[in-house]
Scaffold this active site. Structure first.
Site, PDB file in Angstrom:
ATOM      1  N   CYS A 118     -17.810   4.534 -41.372  1.00 50.98           N
ATOM      2  CA  CYS A 118     -18.033   5.757 -42.151  1.00 50.98           C
ATOM      3  C   CYS A 118     -18.878   5.475 -43.400  1.00 50.98           C
ATOM      4  O   CYS A 118     -19.960   4.929 -43.309  1.00 50.98           O
ATOM      5  CB  CYS A 118     -16.676   6.378 -42.487  1.00 50.98           C
ATOM      6  SG  CYS A 118     -16.724   8.122 -42.943  1.00 50.98           S
ATOM      7  N   HIS A 119     -18.377   5.842 -44.594  1.00 54.21           N
ATOM      8  CA  HIS A 119     -19.126   5.634 -45.836  1.00 54.21           C
ATOM      9  C   HIS A 119     -19.058   4.196 -46.338  1.00 54.21           C
ATOM     10  O   HIS A 119     -19.724   3.858 -47.327  1.00 54.21           O
ATOM     11  CB  HIS A 119     -18.601   6.562 -46.934  1.00 54.21           C
ATOM     12  CG  HIS A 119     -18.925   8.009 -46.731  1.00 54.21           C
ATOM     13  ND1 HIS A 119     -18.175   8.822 -45.890  1.00 54.21           N
ATOM     14  CD2 HIS A 119     -19.901   8.791 -47.243  1.00 54.21           C
ATOM     15  CE1 HIS A 119     -18.688  10.042 -45.909  1.00 54.21           C
ATOM     16  NE2 HIS A 119     -19.728  10.049 -46.707  1.00 54.21           N
TER      17      HIS A 119
END
Length: 205
Positions: A118-119
């Site tokens: 993800c991030h």
């Protein structure tokens, strides 16, 4: 007490660092952590500050977790891999941590597995590691990764040498399987007596 056999605990003896800060996506820590520990690996939560950190379920506050070690104290040679969960708040904080950047650089220099979802890839960008690498992430990081010199793919899981990356919580089954495969390969390497090709500065983390 009966000890688990190697077939029951194929990752026994491996230590995985989980680098996080407040606001991490809870599933991206809890599910890989459980999968690794179920196979015998030890995990440690590393954060900028001691105490406790809070997970999130998307935008909603979730549970608190104890920090095992600060990033300033951590040394890469004590770990066999690093897991970097996502979450916007978490990723935005740890990417600016000098100690977090130094830790992941040292892990990568030693050729140890780096698992990011993800991030979490923001930390790898800030650490200057993504140029020439292929990975995936949450879709809004595509431009950041490409601008930093990475090849970005919109796929559930991407493996590039010692890196495994995924986009979001829905990708966790594929992410966990790929990470476990990398760790199993490292376990086999350890069992054969191979050693890490660590640079002289790596002992300082």
């Amino acid at each position: 007490m009966n000890q688990a056999s190697p077939s029951q605990a194929p990752l026994a003896g491996l230590a995985v660092a989980i680098v996080v800060g407040n606001g991490f996506e809870q599933a991206e820590l809890v599910e890989p952590k459980r999968a690794l520990e179920d196979l015998g690996a030890a995990t440690r939560i590393l954060a900028v500050s001691p105490g406790r950190i809070q997970g999130f379920h998307h935008d909603h506050p979730a549970d608190h977790f104890d920090v095992d070690l600060t990033l300033a104290e951590a040394r890469a040679e004590a770990f066999d891999a690093v897991l970097i969960p996502g979450g916007v708040r978490n990723a935005d904080m740890i990417r600016s941590s000098r100690h977090a950047q130094e830790f992941v650089r040292a892990i990568d220099r030693q050729g140890k597995p780096v698992a990011v979802i993800c991030h979490g890839a923001w930390l790898l960008v800030s650490a200057g590691l993504v140029r020439g690498r292929t990975l995936t992430s949450w879709r809004t990081l595509e431009a950041d990764l490409r601008n930093a010199g990475a090849q970005w793919r919109d796929e559930p899981v991407v493996v590039d040498r010692n890196w495994v990356s995924s986009r979001k919580p829905a990708d966790l089954p594929a992410f966990n399987a790929a990470f476990i495969d990398l760790l199993a390969g490292r376990q086999h390497q350890r069992g054969s007596g191979a050693s890490d090709a660590a640079a002289p500065g790596d002992m300082n983390g």
